[in-house]
Design a protein around this motif. Structure first.
Motif, PDB file in Angstrom:
ATOM      1  N   PRO A  59     -25.652 -75.172  40.976  1.00  0.00           N
ATOM      2  CA  PRO A  59     -25.506 -75.263  39.520  1.00  0.00           C
ATOM      3  C   PRO A  59     -26.833 -75.127  38.770  1.00  0.00           C
ATOM      4  N   PHE A  60     -27.960 -75.076  39.495  1.00  0.00           N
ATOM      5  CA  PHE A  60     -29.256 -74.870  38.845  1.00  0.00           C
ATOM      6  C   PHE A  60     -29.767 -73.440  39.037  1.00  0.00           C
ATOM      7  N   TRP A  61     -28.919 -72.571  39.536  1.00  0.00           N
ATOM      8  CA  TRP A  61     -29.282 -71.143  39.673  1.00  0.00           C
ATOM      9  C   TRP A  61     -29.890 -70.652  38.350  1.00  0.00           C
ATOM     10  N   PRO A  62     -31.127 -70.181  38.377  1.00  0.00           N
ATOM     11  CA  PRO A  62     -31.800 -69.858  37.102  1.00  0.00           C
ATOM     12  C   PRO A  62     -31.108 -68.767  36.284  1.00  0.00           C
ATOM     13  N   HIS A  84     -12.335 -76.811  39.820  1.00  0.00           N
ATOM     14  CA  HIS A  84     -11.571 -75.593  40.106  1.00  0.00           C
ATOM     15  C   HIS A  84     -12.474 -74.378  40.282  1.00  0.00           C
ATOM     16  N   ARG A  85     -13.679 -74.461  39.772  1.00  0.00           N
ATOM     17  CA  ARG A  85     -14.640 -73.367  39.989  1.00  0.00           C
ATOM     18  C   ARG A  85     -15.361 -73.536  41.325  1.00  0.00           C
ATOM     19  N   GLY A  86     -15.147 -74.711  41.951  1.00  0.00           N
ATOM     20  CA  GLY A  86     -15.679 -74.891  43.299  1.00  0.00           C
ATOM     21  C   GLY A  86     -16.936 -75.733  43.396  1.00  0.00           C
ATOM     22  N   LEU A  87     -17.275 -76.499  42.359  1.00  0.00           N
ATOM     23  CA  LEU A  87     -18.498 -77.315  42.432  1.00  0.00           C
ATOM     24  C   LEU A  87     -18.306 -78.551  43.294  1.00  0.00           C
ATOM     25  N   PHE A  88     -17.087 -79.101  43.281  1.00  0.00           N
ATOM     26  CA  PHE A  88     -16.790 -80.242  44.142  1.00  0.00           C
ATOM     27  C   PHE A  88     -15.269 -80.333  44.279  1.00  0.00           C
ATOM     28  N   ALA A 111     -26.323 -87.610  35.749  1.00  0.00           N
ATOM     29  CA  ALA A 111     -25.365 -88.119  36.735  1.00  0.00           C
ATOM     30  C   ALA A 111     -24.727 -87.006  37.552  1.00  0.00           C
ATOM     31  N   LEU A 112     -24.445 -85.871  36.924  1.00  0.00           N
ATOM     32  CA  LEU A 112     -23.666 -84.831  37.593  1.00  0.00           C
ATOM     33  C   LEU A 112     -24.349 -83.468  37.499  1.00  0.00           C
ATOM     34  N   PRO A 113     -24.802 -82.927  38.647  1.00  0.00           N
ATOM     35  CA  PRO A 113     -25.379 -81.579  38.630  1.00  0.00           C
ATOM     36  C   PRO A 113     -24.369 -80.576  38.074  1.00  0.00           C
ATOM     37  N   GLY A 114     -24.806 -79.781  37.126  1.00  0.00           N
ATOM     38  CA  GLY A 114     -23.906 -78.823  36.491  1.00  0.00           C
ATOM     39  C   GLY A 114     -23.663 -79.162  35.031  1.00  0.00           C
ATOM     40  N   VAL A 115     -23.858 -80.419  34.668  1.00  0.00           N
ATOM     41  CA  VAL A 115     -23.807 -80.774  33.244  1.00  0.00           C
ATOM     42  C   VAL A 115     -25.152 -80.367  32.644  1.00  0.00           C
ATOM     43  N   GLU A 116     -25.130 -79.427  31.702  1.00  0.00           N
ATOM     44  CA  GLU A 116     -26.388 -78.877  31.191  1.00  0.00           C
ATOM     45  C   GLU A 116     -27.094 -79.846  30.250  1.00  0.00           C
ATOM     46  N   GLY A 303     -20.291 -82.198  46.134  1.00  0.00           N
ATOM     47  CA  GLY A 303     -20.922 -81.070  45.456  1.00  0.00           C
ATOM     48  C   GLY A 303     -22.419 -81.015  45.690  1.00  0.00           C
ATOM     49  N   TYR A 304     -23.098 -80.280  44.834  1.00  0.00           N
ATOM     50  CA  TYR A 304     -24.546 -80.053  44.957  1.00  0.00           C
ATOM     51  C   TYR A 304     -25.303 -81.380  45.045  1.00  0.00           C
TER      52      TYR A 304
END
Lengths: 310, 329
Positions: A59-62, A84-88, A111-116, A303-304
């Motif tokens: 989720p941190f892919w630049p 549903h996108r597959g993060l966890f 708290a959650l990788p992917g929350v920007e 997840g990540y």
């Protein structure tokens, strides 16, 4: 894979499953906001599956596109889309709002990788998203598109209009806002609480490219997203304007008995209610446990960063 | 007798002080930093002339973002910029950044641990003639209560310059407070700025003044007055209020046996509150006085007149030190 390119039928079915998970998780938490997630489920499912350039493994892919949920109370929709996108795993959704869960009542970046960015205090996300879009441009990467979802009630916040004015002024065309135009907020219908109409005219007056769509017609949703992203630098020259898609929606859509009742903004369904809601979505279970089992049952975060405890 | 005062770390006696703007040091340093670090971006809310971000705007217009009169938008725009690896410095007046945009600072910048540098001009009441609406005596408590925020208050021009060299190396939300008026250069070019440490400005063992920002100058002047009476008080400057170097403050209190804190901020929640909590919580029961802005709104007036009204003077500092030394025995 940066996007999934699901068919319209597949998007419809995914959105139905997303509604399922949102309702089961909020019921399980006995706390949360079902109304907004069910109104935005169709068009945000389309965004997350087919338009958001993303790597669920990182989720941190630049080079990813950014998504900001400005109306943070719709957190359960964001978490469900991420699952549903597959993060966890979907089963982790059942930890929503429990102590030590990454799935905070409102999204938390730390708290959650992917929350920007953390959100929940309404009216803030659009300014942050615009800052991200400007950041991409300063970095010489205007092909990174920043998506931001706002509620229509949220547009009563002054900070929203500061951001709309700012993005219009700067012609920030790698910014796309989706507005959940369901006309419902906690204290009633938006038009009665404090009218924000006419929204399309207001955005146009502030220099925005304005698209309207039926937020529950997947063909129209796909048309609107296509049109929106076609105007970004990611697809060519860029249209020279920020874009808003005003999605006409209905709170609690998909569960006809409960639709368009502002009271469902922030009330978790009781067991008999959630069973009926699931039934109206086309799921027939004998008990809510069967619904949880369909999600894989309670699961740990996988997840990540799960391995190293980050 | 004053000449036998032990000035330390390049701190100068008051008769050698020059009057220079801290916000000018900020503006100059932004340009220097911008030359060497292309990640530096600067935001302002229609006050670039006053906050001196105009220097950066002239040099690097592509990295300057004018937000108009919209501090909330500016705070969050900076947060967004930081997510692309940029280091945003945003400027306005302290009262607007920490008042109007506090929710943005709390819920977006601090809670998300964004790498945003909040540079507040016009801290304190020495803003002067603009009056109460533009003065800020609440900004430090507003920022100190934020969990991830680093809080800096430079004393003068030289210290501001050195802080600015360090700030881009720091990761995370940071607040630092500049003034409106020209303030005395208590420190000199050779004075070190050591992050996470206090600065001993004057040596001594007859009590300790613990001061920050503009009030360092008043504390040094108070020490000079007392020296005429044969009293040699230590002066400790606190450029970094959070995280606070607890050990150095406790040690100074124990070694000198009496404490007077001095700050240009409300007595509610600033340096005095921090020091009092520290002393009580560590059972260091030494006579202590807190000099800050009493529970009152100030008014328009010359900065010096307002400082006198609030009791933020060297004379008051010296008087309070005599009180606590009498109690110490």
């Amino acid at each position: 894979m940066p996007t999934l390119n699901l068919s319209v039928d597949e998007l419809r079915e995914t959105a139905r499953a997303v509604r399922h998970d949102v309702l089961v998780a909020i019921h399980t938490a006995r706390s949360g906001h079902p109304g907004g997630p069910l109104s935005a489920a169709d068009y945000l499912t389309a965004l997350w599956m087919n338009y958001l350039n993303y790597d669920p493994e990182n989720p941190f892919w630049p080079e990813r596109d950014r998504f900001v949920l400005s109306n943070g109370h719709c957190s359960m929709l964001l978490y469900t889309l991420m699952a549903h996108r597959g993060l966890f795993s979907r089963g982790y959704l059942l930890t929503f709002r429990t102590v030590n869960s990454r799935l905070q009542g409102h999204p938390s970046k730390t708290a959650l990788p992917g929350v920007e960015v953390s959100s929940g205090s309404l009216g803030q996300g659009l300014s942050v998203a615009h800052g991200m879009a400007l950041g991409a441009r300063i970095r010489g990467a205007p092909e990174r598109t920043v998506f931001c979802n706002c509620g229509d009630g949220e547009m009563q916040e002054g900070n929203i209009w500061e951001a709309i004015m700012h993005a219009g002024h700067r012609k920030t065309d790698n910014l796309i806002v989706s507005a959940d135009w369901n006309n419902a907020q906690i204290d009633g219908y938006v038009e009665n609480v404090k009218n924000i109409a006419p929204l399309p005219e207001k955005f146009k007056d502030f220099g925005w490219r304005t698209i309207e769509a039926d937020g529950h017609d997947m063909d129209d949703i796909v048309r609107a997203w296509d049109e929106a992203v076609d105007g970004t630098p990611a697809r060519g020259k860029g249209c020279g304007q920020p874009t808003v898609i005003l999605f006409k929606t209905v709170m609690m859509h998909g569960c006809p008995t409960y639709e368009n009742i502002p009271g469902w903004h922030g009330r978790p369904p009781k067991e008999d209610e959630v069973m009926q809601m699931l039934n109206e979505l086309g799921y027939s279970y004998n008990s809510i446990d069967e619904a949880r089992a369909a999600m894989g049952g309670f699961q740990e975060y996988d997840g990540y960063g799960a391995e190293d405890g980050k | 007798m004053a000449s036998s005062i032990e000035y330390k770390n390049g701190v100068q006696p008051s008769d050698r002080w020059e009057m220079i703007l801290t916000r000018k040091a900020y503006g100059e340093m932004l340009v220097e930093l911008g030359k060497n670090n292309e990640n530096i971006v600067v935001l302002d809310a229609d006050l670039a002339e006053s906050t001196y971000t105009k220097f950066f705007r002239a040099e690097f217009p592509e990295r300057f973002i004018e937000c108009g009169i919209a501090e909330q938008d500016m705070m969050n725009t900076a947060a967004g910029l930081s997510t692309f690896g940029l280091i945003p410095f945003l400027s306005s007046y302290a009262i607007f950044l920490t008042g109007r945009a506090w929710d943005q600072a709390r819920n977006t910048v601090d809670y998300s641990k964004m790498n945003v540098k909040i540079a507040a001009a016009h801290g304190g009441i020495s803003v002067g003639l603009d009056g109460c609406s533009h003065q800020s005596m609440e900004d430090l408590s507003n920022m100190l209560s934020l969990v991830n925020m680093t809080v800096l208050v430079p004393a003068d021009y030289w210290e501001t310059r050195k802080m600015m060299e360090w700030i881009p190396t720091h990761e995370g939300p940071l607040y630092f407070r500049l003034g409106r008026e020209k303030v005395p250069t208590v420190t000199s070019e050779s004075t070190p700025f050591e992050p996470y440490h206090t600065l001993e400005a004057v040596g001594g063992s007859d009590g300790v003044f613990i001061a920050t920002g503009l009030m360092l100058s008043r504390a040094v002047q108070a020490a000079e007055m007392l020296a005429e009476e044969g009293i040699f008080s230590r002066v400790l400057h606190v450029p970094m209020l959070k995280p606070l170097n607890d050990e150095e403050i406790l040690q100074a209190a124990k070694e000198t046996g009496a404490v007077v804190t001095m700050e240009e901020h409300s007595i509610y929640g600033g340096l005095g509150s921090l020091v009092a909590r520290l002393l009580l919580g560590n059972d260091v029961h030494v006579p202590t006085r807190i000099i800050g802005i009493p529970d009152m709104y100030l008014m328009s007036g010359q900065p010096e007149e307002l400082l006198v009204k609030a009791g933020l003077t060297a004379e008051n500092g010296a008087a309070k030190m005599r009180d606590v030394l009498a109690l110490r025995g």
